[in-house]
Scaffold this active site. Structure first.
Site, PDB file in Angstrom:
ATOM      1  CE  LYS A 217      -3.553   2.427   2.553  1.00  0.00           C
ATOM      2  NZ  LYS A 217      -4.600   2.346   3.581  1.00  0.00           N
ATOM      3  CE  LYS A 270      -6.025   1.914  -0.525  1.00  0.00           C
ATOM      4  NZ  LYS A 270      -6.498   1.958   0.821  1.00  0.00           N
TER       5      LYS A 270
END
Ligand code: PBG
Length: 344
Positions: A217, A270
């Site tokens: 992330k 992400k």
């Protein structure tokens, strides 16, 4: 240069047949000549069962509150959210991911509300599992929706404390599992959280609850609209000491390997669009299923351009989601999920 013969005859069509190149054996265009042929040779498919629909929940009843920076997305109260999820499930979406938008009065430095058995998230999970036992429910594990500091970990003297935060994340995961979550999804990027959460779940008898880890992330500008939706912006500083540097890809593989060792069931990259190379790399390196999060800022960009009449929304969305699949994502979290499911 065209010679005289190829120039249009007066009042007629040019004589094109004479132009055919002899001996041109490979003509890739033959495989594109009709939709039927294109469908036979298509390499990537987007199906409804690749889609996970992220949903925002607020307290109350009969609530459907718009989010300015995410047109056509809403914060739903649990009753409305269940109806929306029913509709999505009917359209073939197998899973939803839940994010609670809490009143500031419920936030504190250690996210106490995150383990309240009657908290908004826990009540919503129970309502969803009662109404739709077959729909997979994914819950977010991180402090930010519950934190008065708006960070994913506990803040002390301006620092994000790693190991102290793990205990809160573990307790939060157990609370979400008790409510009926099928997956807990740590999005906090603390070191060692997957292992600590796995241990806590197993100790409490939840060895069947899965972990979808936000393994790679990034500290991204594309989460802006999501933070508007939850009012969860960091109150000071940024998230760069825990979320990854957008310049790094090797490090994503390292994070994925650690999460694998610690017991993750699915790993996630992400955001998705600016990180298609990371998705491809992670897919090549792991045997675990790979998820990608088509985040709020990616949603907002397409919606904004479509609203201005600068892009055709439907085709731009399909192209985007197919591209994320082509890069290697087995499943995609997307705010477009429900709309797209209708079209597929
Ligand atoms: C927080 C969290 C964020 C998102 C999912 N979980 C925001 C953040 O890290 O600040 C972003 C999702 C999106 O932008 O759609 N743990």
């Amino acid at each position: 240069m065209a010679n005289k013969e190829n120039e249009p005859a007066r009042g007629g069509e040019p004589e094109l047949e004479s132009l055919e190149v002899p001996g041109l054996l490979s003509r890739p265009r033959r495989n594109r000549k009709s939709e039927a042929v294109r469908s036979l040779v298509r390499e990537t498919h987007l199906r409804r069962d690749h889609l996970i629909w992220p949903l925002f929940v607020v307290d109350g009843s009969s609530q459907k509150i718009p989010i300015d920076s995410m047109p056509d997305c809403f914060r739903y109260s649990p009753d409305v959210l269940v109806d929306e999820a029913k509709e999505a499930f009917k359209r073939g979406i197998p899973a939803v991911a839940l994010f609670p938008a809490l009143d500031d009065s419920l936030k504190d430095k250690v996210g106490t509300e995150s383990t309240n058995p009657d908290g908004l998230l826990q009540r919503t999970v129970r309502a969803l599992k009662d109404a739709l036992p077959e729909l997979a429910v994914i819950t977010d594990v991180a402090l930010d929706p519950y934190s008065s500091d708006g960070h994913d970990g506990i803040v002390h003297d301006g620092e994000i404390l790693n190991d102290e935060t793990l205990e809160v994340l573990a307790a939060m995961s157990v609370s979400q599992a008790e409510a009926g979550a099928d997956f807990v999804a740590p999005s906090d990027m603390m070191d060692g959280r997957v292992g600590r959460i796995r241990e806590a779940l197993d100790d409490c008898g939840f060895s069947n609850v899965s972990i979808l880890s936000y393994s790679a992330k990034y500290a991204s500008a594309f989460y802006g609209p999501f933070r508007d939706a939850l009012d969860s912006k960091p109150r000071s500083g940024d998230k760069k000491t825990y979320q990854m540097d957008p310049a790094n890809c090797e490090e994503a593989v390292r994070e994925v390997f650690l999460d694998e060792e610690e017991g993750a069931d699915i790993v996630m990259v992400k955001p998705a669009l600016a990180y298609l190379d990371v998705i491809a790399r992670v897919k090549a390196e792991t045997m675990l299923p790979v998820a990608a999060y088509n985040v709020s800022g990616e949603y907002a960009m397409l919606k904004a351009a479509a609203r201005l009449g600068w892009l055709d929304e439907e085709s731009a969305v399909m192209e985007t989601l197919v591209a994320i699949r082509r890069a290697g994502a087995d499943m995609i979290l997307s705010y477009f999920a429900r709309d797209v499911a209708e079209r597929l």
